[in-house]
Design an enzyme around this catalytic site. Structure first.
Site, PDB file in Angstrom:
ATOM      1  N   GLY A 160      -0.867   3.516  -4.713  1.00 46.52           N
ATOM      2  CA  GLY A 160      -1.987   4.473  -3.665  1.00 46.52           C
ATOM      3  C   GLY A 160      -3.508   3.897  -3.791  1.00 46.52           C
TER       4      GLY A 160
ATOM      5  N   HIS B 183      -5.731  -7.995  -4.706  1.00 50.69           N
ATOM      6  CA  HIS B 183      -4.743  -9.001  -5.716  1.00 50.69           C
ATOM      7  C   HIS B 183      -5.555  -9.171  -7.056  1.00 50.69           C
ATOM      8  CE1 HIS B 183      -1.795 -11.210  -8.006  1.00 50.69           C
ATOM      9  NE2 HIS B 183      -3.013 -11.521  -8.852  1.00 50.69           N
TER      10      HIS B 183
ATOM     11  N   ASP C  69      -0.872 -15.362   4.430  1.00 49.92           N
ATOM     12  CA  ASP C  69      -0.640 -16.163   4.267  1.00 49.92           C
ATOM     13  C   ASP C  69       1.405 -16.622   3.724  1.00 49.92           C
ATOM     14  OD1 ASP C  69      -0.216 -17.402   1.752  1.00 49.92           O
ATOM     15  OD2 ASP C  69      -1.147 -18.691   2.455  1.00 49.92           O
TER      16      ASP C  69
ATOM     17  N   HIS D 299      -8.759  -2.332 -11.594  1.00 47.31           N
ATOM     18  CA  HIS D 299      -8.432  -1.338 -10.779  1.00 47.31           C
ATOM     19  C   HIS D 299      -9.494  -0.785  -9.833  1.00 47.31           C
ATOM     20  CE1 HIS D 299      -4.546   0.813  -9.995  1.00 47.31           C
ATOM     21  NE2 HIS D 299      -4.725   0.643  -8.998  1.00 47.31           N
TER      22      HIS D 299
ATOM     23  N   GLU E 238     -11.193  -3.013  -7.646  1.00 50.80           N
ATOM     24  CA  GLU E 238     -10.639  -3.518  -6.602  1.00 50.80           C
ATOM     25  C   GLU E 238     -10.586  -2.279  -5.363  1.00 50.80           C
ATOM     26  OE1 GLU E 238      -6.336  -3.923  -6.414  1.00 50.80           O
ATOM     27  OE2 GLU E 238      -6.198  -3.895  -8.842  1.00 50.80           O
TER      28      GLU E 238
HETATM   29  C1  GRF Z   1      -3.467  -3.285  -7.663  1.00 53.22           C
HETATM   30  O1  GRF Z   1      -3.340  -3.834  -8.813  1.00 53.22           O
HETATM   31  C2  GRF Z   1      -3.415  -4.461  -6.392  1.00 53.22           C
HETATM   32  O2  GRF Z   1      -4.356  -5.514  -6.898  1.00 53.22           O
HETATM   33  C3  GRF Z   1      -1.716  -4.601  -6.290  1.00 53.22           C
HETATM   34  O3  GRF Z   1      -1.145  -3.701  -6.644  1.00 53.22           O
HETATM   35  C4  GRF Z   1      -2.047  -2.674  -7.368  1.00 53.22           C
HETATM   36  C5  GRF Z   1      -1.956  -1.882  -6.516  1.00 53.22           C
HETATM   37  O4  GRF Z   1      -2.513  -0.161  -7.131  1.00 53.22           O
HETATM   38  N1  GRF Z   1      -1.429  -5.646  -5.179  1.00 53.22           N
HETATM   39  P1  GRF Z   1      -2.563   0.973  -6.222  1.00 53.22           P
HETATM   40  O5  GRF Z   1      -1.419   1.520  -5.595  1.00 53.22           O
HETATM   41  O6  GRF Z   1      -3.624   0.602  -4.580  1.00 53.22           O
HETATM   42  O7  GRF Z   1      -3.062   2.436  -7.265  1.00 53.22           O
END
Ligand code: GRF
Length: 200
Positions: free
Chosen positions: A17, A114, A146, A176, A179
């Protein structure tokens, strides 16, 4: 021009999370105009649920193992999201593929993060796929969801270099971090009405 409807988010998780945390922190800091109305995990006891509770957000476990099939599971998810008045759904490390029923309940309003530059390295262990392949540049992607696996229309991407001497853990950590920033940026764009529901 009419103002976009407020971003009432449902966040679906399965694990740590940290992406959820990035969303919660941005909202708390006043830099993301949204509310997380509910967090749903398909796995009990994961840290993501605790992160939600700490932020005062409803945290619900709906285990896919308690349902006869994916459609029944997805119905339960949708019921919970509707009850919480959710109008956009973010998959943040949610490890299940959604059924057409779920997609139809939130048409063009479901996004996923992703950890690769799609369309390269879809599916599981994307960071490891990229590392093992030996690419020099990878990254992360936020895309509409999708019926396929990581195949929906791309909204935004962030490139992440593979540095000399990286091991998989170092690379994964760098991705990460990227992201967290990218997901929040995209949600800001949605909240501001600059990214619209995907019309197909
Ligand atoms: C992330 O790397 C996301 O891209 C993938 O799953 C991971 C989740 O990480 N789909 P977190 O649970 O948000 O730390």
């Amino acid at each position: 021009m009419t103002a976009p409807s407020p971003l009432n988010l449902g966040v679906l998780v399965s694990g740590a999370g940290t992406n959820l945390q990035a969303i919660l922190d941005a909202i708390d800091a006043g830099s993301l105009n949204a509310q997380v109305k509910v967090v749903i995990s398909n796995r009990p006891g994961v840290p993501a649920l605790e992160r939600a509770r700490k932020a005062g957000v409803a945290a619900v476990t709906i285990s896919h193992k308690d349902f006869v099939d994916r459609t029944a599971f997805d119905h339960a998810l949708v019921r919970t999201l509707h009850k919480a008045d959710v109008n956009w759904v973010a998959l943040a490390g949610f490890m299940r593929v959604l059924t057409p029923e779920f997609l139809g309940a939130y048409p063009g309003r479901i996004i996923n993060i992703h950890p690769s530059l799609l369309p390269a390295f879809p599916g599981m262990d994307a960071q490891k796929q990229a590392f093992d392949y030996g690419v020099k540049l990878t990254g992360c992607t936020v895309h509409f969801v999708d019926h396929g696996v990581d195949s929906g229309r791309i909204i935004a991407q962030r490139a992440v270099p593979v540095e000399d001497g990286d091991d998989l853990a170092a690379l994964a950590a760098r991705i990460h971090t990227a992201e967290h920033a990218l997901l929040v940026e995209v949600l800001r764009e949605i909240a501001a009405g600059r990214v619209l529901p995907f019309a197909g």
